[in-house]
Scaffold this motif. Sequence first.
Motif, mmCIF file in Angstrom:
data_model
loop_
_atom_site.group_PDB
_atom_site.id
_atom_site.type_symbol
_atom_site.label_atom_id
_atom_site.label_comp_id
_atom_site.label_asym_id
_atom_site.label_seq_id
_atom_site.Cartn_x
_atom_site.Cartn_y
_atom_site.Cartn_z
ATOM 1 N N LYS A 16 0.831 -1.207 0.000
ATOM 2 C CA LYS A 16 0.000 0.000 0.000
ATOM 3 C C LYS A 16 0.864 1.254 0.000
ATOM 4 C CE LYS A 16 -4.450 -1.121 0.164
ATOM 5 N NZ LYS A 16 -5.475 -0.523 -0.690
ATOM 6 N N ASN A 19 3.288 4.136 -2.559
ATOM 7 C CA ASN A 19 3.619 4.637 -3.889
ATOM 8 C C ASN A 19 5.100 4.469 -4.226
ATOM 9 O OD1 ASN A 19 0.990 5.482 -4.475
ATOM 10 N ND2 ASN A 19 1.308 7.430 -3.434
ATOM 11 N N ARG A 75 -2.856 1.038 -8.447
ATOM 12 C CA ARG A 75 -2.933 2.263 -7.634
ATOM 13 C C ARG A 75 -3.885 3.270 -8.270
ATOM 14 N NH1 ARG A 75 2.720 1.280 -6.751
ATOM 15 N NH2 ARG A 75 3.227 2.530 -8.595
#
Length: 361
Positions: free
Chosen positions: A94, A96, A126
């Motif tokens: 979870k 970036n 995402r």
Amino acid sequence: MALLTRISESFWSEDFWLPGNTTWADLEKDDGLTYPKFSDLYRPLFLSIIVFFMRFAFERWIATPLGRCLGIREGQSRPPPDNPILERQFQRSKSNKPLDKQILTDLGKQTDLSAREIERWFRMRRNAERPSPMVKFTESTWRFTYYVSIFIYGVAFLWQKPWFWDSTYCWRGYPRQDLTPDLYWYYMISLSFYWSLLFSQFVDIKRKDFWQMFIHHLATICLMCFSYTNNMVRIGSLVLVVHDAVDYWMEAAKMAKYASLQKLCDALFVVFTVVWFVTRLVLYPMKVMVPALFEPVAFLGPFGGHRPMCVLLVVLQMLHGIWFCMIVRIAWTALKKGKSHLLIGVRADAHSRLFSRVLRL
């Protein structure tokens, strides 16, 4: 039962909430004045349901058609193909941040996919979770409309009040001060809006800052309830109007960004930054916080309810300073990456970070 009675009596202690020689009974006398009642605070809970449905009606029948006229994209990004192995890793990470090389190697062995294909899958996954530009535009349009409306209402009725021009009137005769209908509804509408924000988080697309914003909304509600309960609504109205003066500029800038009106977005963000500085770092400390620290003691003497108010006002000012430094730092970073002497032409990814960081300050 006796324990609950003692707890209630301790919580509602007149020595804490009220100045000397004042009791709760004094605020229930039929002396021609209207005083805040704790039972009034149940009303915003019911009103927030109306605000909640007003928001969805507004977004569907006003904001969405407006977004279509501006050519804003609807619908979320296409999700990647189903892959249980990659989905498990996605739920664990979870983040970036790029995947570690070792993780990429292990996933490649388990899925027979190349590193580039795995990275592309994670990027699509995402993007599929992010709300579409139309969803974000309609949300910002609703907030812009509310913030502009409540700011105009606040300024319109406060303009005629003596404490808007002279803060000593917040404390003259305190706590025996009349709760006028316009001030009463200013509080009720504001509380209803923040309650609706709290509830709507559970039906909106879940954001990464869910719990941060949940705590933010809950803290705002608690502060407003505290000031309403002990009739500090005059100083509370000044705090509200100072904050309302800023919020709609940020929402307007976000609306322009989602509509791909980059130059307008940059100009509005500059205005937002200037208004933030003037209202929260100049007017708030000079006209609200500092007078509220010393004037009550001069008029009433020290009393318990004044101390937590002082702490909260000072903490709020500290947050204003921290947030402003953050805004300036991120804006400067965006300027450097955009290679522009103004915010005009700043890269979209820099703006995305900028808006996500200063969201709902």
